[in-house]
Design a protein around this motif. Structure first.
Motif, PDB file in Angstrom:
ATOM      1  N   ARG A 105       0.831  -1.213   0.000  1.00  0.00           N
ATOM      2  CA  ARG A 105       0.000   0.000   0.000  1.00  0.00           C
ATOM      3  C   ARG A 105       0.863   1.259   0.000  1.00  0.00           C
ATOM      4  O   ARG A 105       0.535   2.250  -0.671  1.00  0.00           O
ATOM      5  CB  ARG A 105      -0.948  -0.020   1.199  1.00  0.00           C
ATOM      6  N   ARG A 106       1.955   1.239   0.761  1.00  0.00           N
ATOM      7  CA  ARG A 106       2.852   2.392   0.765  1.00  0.00           C
ATOM      8  C   ARG A 106       3.487   2.583  -0.611  1.00  0.00           C
ATOM      9  O   ARG A 106       3.644   3.712  -1.088  1.00  0.00           O
ATOM     10  CB  ARG A 106       3.936   2.219   1.834  1.00  0.00           C
ATOM     11  N   LEU A 108       2.187   1.647  -3.466  1.00  0.00           N
ATOM     12  CA  LEU A 108       1.135   2.098  -4.370  1.00  0.00           C
ATOM     13  C   LEU A 108       0.924   3.602  -4.233  1.00  0.00           C
ATOM     14  O   LEU A 108       0.785   4.320  -5.234  1.00  0.00           O
ATOM     15  CB  LEU A 108      -0.162   1.338  -4.080  1.00  0.00           C
ATOM     16  N   ALA A 109       0.939   4.093  -2.999  1.00  0.00           N
ATOM     17  CA  ALA A 109       0.754   5.526  -2.782  1.00  0.00           C
ATOM     18  C   ALA A 109       1.955   6.317  -3.291  1.00  0.00           C
ATOM     19  O   ALA A 109       1.800   7.411  -3.857  1.00  0.00           O
ATOM     20  CB  ALA A 109       0.536   5.799  -1.292  1.00  0.00           C
ATOM     21  N   GLU A 112       2.126   6.470  -7.349  1.00  0.00           N
ATOM     22  CA  GLU A 112       1.046   7.240  -7.980  1.00  0.00           C
ATOM     23  C   GLU A 112       0.747   6.740  -9.396  1.00  0.00           C
ATOM     24  O   GLU A 112       0.822   7.484 -10.377  1.00  0.00           O
ATOM     25  CB  GLU A 112       1.404   8.732  -8.016  1.00  0.00           C
ATOM     26  N   LEU A 116      -3.709  -0.032 -11.680  1.00  0.00           N
ATOM     27  CA  LEU A 116      -3.254  -1.131 -10.835  1.00  0.00           C
ATOM     28  C   LEU A 116      -3.627  -2.432 -11.528  1.00  0.00           C
ATOM     29  O   LEU A 116      -4.809  -2.710 -11.743  1.00  0.00           O
ATOM     30  CB  LEU A 116      -3.903  -1.061  -9.450  1.00  0.00           C
ATOM     31  N   GLN A 123      -6.117  -7.166  -4.868  1.00  0.00           N
ATOM     32  CA  GLN A 123      -6.759  -5.854  -4.946  1.00  0.00           C
ATOM     33  C   GLN A 123      -7.378  -5.472  -3.615  1.00  0.00           C
ATOM     34  O   GLN A 123      -7.264  -4.320  -3.167  1.00  0.00           O
ATOM     35  CB  GLN A 123      -7.838  -5.855  -6.038  1.00  0.00           C
ATOM     36  N   ASP A 127      -5.829  -1.970  -2.399  1.00  0.00           N
ATOM     37  CA  ASP A 127      -6.593  -0.796  -2.822  1.00  0.00           C
ATOM     38  C   ASP A 127      -7.872  -0.691  -2.011  1.00  0.00           C
ATOM     39  O   ASP A 127      -8.633  -1.658  -1.898  1.00  0.00           O
ATOM     40  CB  ASP A 127      -6.922  -0.911  -4.320  1.00  0.00           C
ATOM     41  N   ASP A 128      -8.127   0.503  -1.464  1.00  0.00           N
ATOM     42  CA  ASP A 128      -9.347   0.719  -0.683  1.00  0.00           C
ATOM     43  C   ASP A 128     -10.459   1.358  -1.505  1.00  0.00           C
ATOM     44  O   ASP A 128     -11.474   1.800  -0.961  1.00  0.00           O
ATOM     45  CB  ASP A 128      -9.040   1.590   0.537  1.00  0.00           C
ATOM     46  N   SER A 130     -10.056   4.091  -3.385  1.00  0.00           N
ATOM     47  CA  SER A 130      -9.743   5.486  -3.692  1.00  0.00           C
ATOM     48  C   SER A 130      -8.496   5.622  -4.546  1.00  0.00           C
ATOM     49  O   SER A 130      -8.057   6.731  -4.831  1.00  0.00           O
ATOM     50  CB  SER A 130      -9.543   6.268  -2.387  1.00  0.00           C
ATOM     51  N   GLY A 131      -7.926   4.490  -4.948  1.00  0.00           N
ATOM     52  CA  GLY A 131      -6.686   4.516  -5.698  1.00  0.00           C
ATOM     53  C   GLY A 131      -6.911   4.563  -7.193  1.00  0.00           C
ATOM     54  O   GLY A 131      -7.957   5.021  -7.684  1.00  0.00           O
ATOM     55  N   PRO A 132      -5.941   4.065  -7.965  1.00  0.00           N
ATOM     56  CA  PRO A 132      -6.023   4.136  -9.425  1.00  0.00           C
ATOM     57  C   PRO A 132      -7.041   3.150  -9.973  1.00  0.00           C
ATOM     58  O   PRO A 132      -7.589   2.308  -9.262  1.00  0.00           O
ATOM     59  CB  PRO A 132      -4.606   3.760  -9.863  1.00  0.00           C
TER      60      PRO A 132
END
Length: 672
Positions: A105-106, A108-109, A112, A116, A123, A127-128, A130-132
């Protein structure tokens, strides 16, 4: 001649990239093995076709030119296919750690990404919502036939081809351009001289630079990449794959070097032919490239000893900013042997196209076509032109007197002790005083693994070894034994993961409480009952055996004829108890010593107490039998028995008392 120059002659110029290198091999040798991953093995033609279908799906799904795609999967054959597909679609790839979703997750953030690319199971962890945008593996529409997708127009050498992550606890995203990715491969290829017949195995985790950029070393040279069915590799899987898959080039980490040496012998001891390392007799293996952290000269020499003659051993030094290449070293670079090899770590010379320099003590690497990158590591450029590692800026320790101590020189001198394999020196804040130095050490490879630290020197022996070699205030005041040093994701020694030393009974906080950090030292049995029951049963059995042996060695000494009850039973119980004590004493003599060092007393006092306790248990059986058979007025025999048994019993009692009342060293209450 590069593929780009060949295309230029035909009037259709296409700039050179790692993708074009791979595609050239797919056209020239479509039937050659590209990925070897059990039943999911692929040829160059098959891999190119799969990557082409996925690339068309990414473009159809709206991936913009130059867009970033984060890939998360434990299936490494699928992962490599995705990396090539992203490049074919004109994007930049980044690899996520799906084995540790928190790190993933870190990443992924930090990356940017625009897309994904993963599986539904991953997934949910990464990813919550709110991501890509998410594209799942297996959802791409089948392409027309097996025709690969054509490569997009080259976006320029500075355009991002990948986003790599540093190996720190908080991974930092580093964009890497097409030119740097290709330049890093070419520099490595000039040193390692790969061939299309090579089979490469990379032990690093997929999201680490050694793999995320290192796959090019195999697929840009026409070789095969040997992969596990599911990432990451396990140590036993690496050994089996090297032997069964005919691996010729092993890309390993520093922990793999310890694994190669541990079952065999200490790094400073010649290894007999009969005890060579796993893979030592594999004729295919020709090169091992270690990256992630530095190795010492004695470790490199030991690896040459346990490996098949002729195998090259490289120590590769580089960062994510340089796509994993910077400098390289192997023993033949030395003009002559150096004194104190256990204290020296050489990083060697720059890869072709790279440059290494030391500015105000800090190493700076310049990748091909790039700018100098400060590494945060300290170094020295020697007179022979070789770069020497001298520590890390982030490891500096602030001492109570305000001084800043670089622990690397201290660790280097400590490694000179024959009983120590690896060591880290760290500052520990004392609850009753200022910060003090603690040495975390592992036994040399080949030493007994249980109990951990049994072969390590105690603090008195270590301080004697360091006397005159280091200032008194720089000598650690405690030695904490570890099975192995903790390492971060990139393979570097991780001081932040070092456990707190065990607190003594006088300390306010029990070991392992509140902070939740594990206590240092061996993890033994959680309770005394299994060992106690085993010792008791064995001792009881020895008691009845002893009664039988008594009739052999001292006939008549246990004769109770004529002794009335209940006294006859009480004497019989006494005889049995003496024999049981003798049996327990034997067990303690051979098995009890291993547990005693955990109490933290000195080595000499511990050894004396071990023998004293053994004697106290062993002596009663022969002593009592000899006394019963000795005449009361036989003064010479009575005196001999007293001085043979009673005096040693008193001495043993004094030794045990000294051992019990001796104060173990408290890491939070140091005495210098």
């Amino acid at each position: 001649m590069t593929q780009g120059s060949e295309s230029a002659r035909s009037g259709q110029y296409t700039a050179d990239t790692v993708l074009h290198r791979f595609e050239q091999w797919a056209r020239d040798t479509p039937g050659a093995p590209a990925l070897v991953a059990g039943t999911d093995s692929l040829t160059y033609g098959q891999l190119d076709a799969r990557a082409g279908r996925l690339a068309r799906h990414l473009l159809a799904a709206g991936l913009p030119r130059g867009g970033r795609v984060a890939v998360g999967t434990v299936r490494q054959a699928e992962l490599v296919t995705a990396l090539l597909a992203v490049l074919k679609a004109g994007g930049a790839y980044t690899v996520l750690d799906v084995d540790d979703p928190r790190t993933g997750r870190r990443q992924l953030a930090g990356a940017e990404p625009d897309v994904l690319l993963t599986h539904p199971a991953h997934q949910a962890a990464l990813d919550d919502g709110s991501g890509p945008r998410v594209i799942r593996f297996g959802e791409e529409a089948p392409g027309a036939g097996e025709r690969p997708a054509a490569s997009p127009a080259f976006p320029g050498p500075g355009s991002a081809a990948a986003v790599l992550f540093t190996g720190a606890a908080e991974p930092r995203a580093v964009p890497v351009g097409h030119g740097l990715l290709l330049g890093a491969y070419e520099g490595w290829a000039e040193v390692a001289r790969p061939t299309p017949q090579d089979r490469h195995l990379i032990t690093a985790r997929p999201d680490v630079t050694a793999f995320a950029a290192g796959w090019t070393r195999a697929l840009c040279s026409g070789g095969a990449l040997v992969l596990p069915a599911l990432a990451p590799w396990k140590a036993e899987e690496v050994t089996a794959a090297v032997e069964s898959q005919g691996v010729t080039v092993l890309h390993a980490g520093p922990a793999d070097a310890v694994h190669l040496l541990t079952p065999h012998a200490a790094p400073r001891t010649p290894v007999p032919q009969a005890r060579r390392a796993p893979g030592a007799d594999v004729p295919s293996l020709r090169l091992i490239a270690f990256s992630g952290d530095r190795l010492h000269l004695d470790e490199l020499a030991a690896l040459h000893t346990v490996l098949r003659p002729g195998v090259r051993v490289l120590n590769v030094y580089g960062t994510a900013e340089t796509a994993g290449t910077g400098t390289w070293f192997e023993l033949p670079q030395l003009l002559r042997p150096l004194d104190g090899p256990e204290e020296r770590s050489l990083l060697g010379t720059p890869f072709p196209g790279c440059r290494a320099e030391v500015r105000e003590g800090e190493i700076h690497l310049t990748p091909p076509g790039g700018d100098p990158v400060p590494t945060g590591d300290l170094g020295l450029l020697r007179e022979d032109g070789l770069l020497e590692f001298r520590g890390r800026i982030r490891d500096r320790i602030t001492l109570p007197d305000g001084r800043s101590l670089d622990p690397h020189p201290v660790e280097s001198v400590i490694r000179g002790h024959e009983g120590i394999g690896a060591v880290l020196v760290n500052g520990v804040d004392s609850a009753r005083g200022p910060r003090r130095l603690v040495a975390y050490a592992t036994p040399r490879p080949g030493a007994p693994s249980w109990p951990p630290g049994a072969e390590l020197p105690d603090v008195e022996e270590l301080r004697a070894h360091l006397a005159g070699k280091l200032p008194r205030e720089d000598i650690p005041l405690r030695v904490v034994p570890l099975r192995s040093l903790p390492r971060n994701r990139g393979g570097q020694e991780d001081r932040t993961a070092l456990p707190l030393p065990i607190l003594s009974a006088s300390a306010a906080q029990p070991a392992g409480s509140k902070s939740g950090r594990p206590a240092a030292g061996p993890a033994g049995p959680t309770g005394p009952f299994p060992a106690s029951w085993a010792a008791g049963c064995a001792g009881l059995a020895m008691g009845f055996v002893g009664l039988i042996l008594t009739k052999v060695f001292w006939p008549g000494s246990t004769d109770l004829t004529g002794v009335p009850q209940p006294w006859a039973f009480l004497f019989f119980l006494l005889y049995v108890t003496e024999c049981v004590a003798f049996g327990i004493g034997l067990l303690f003599l051979f098995r009890g010593r291993a547990r005693m060092p955990r109490r933290g007393r000195g080595r000499g006092l511990t050894a004396a107490a071990h023998l004293a306790v053994s004697y106290l248990l062993l002596a009663w059986w022969p002593q009592d039998n000899l006394y019963r058979l000795a005449a009361k007025q036989n003064w010479p025999r009575q005196a001999a028995l007293v001085y043979t048994f009673n005096i040693p019993l008193m001495i043993a009692g004094v030794v045990v008392a000294a051992y019990v009342i001796a104060k173990p060293p408290n890491p939070f209450d140091f005495d210098e």
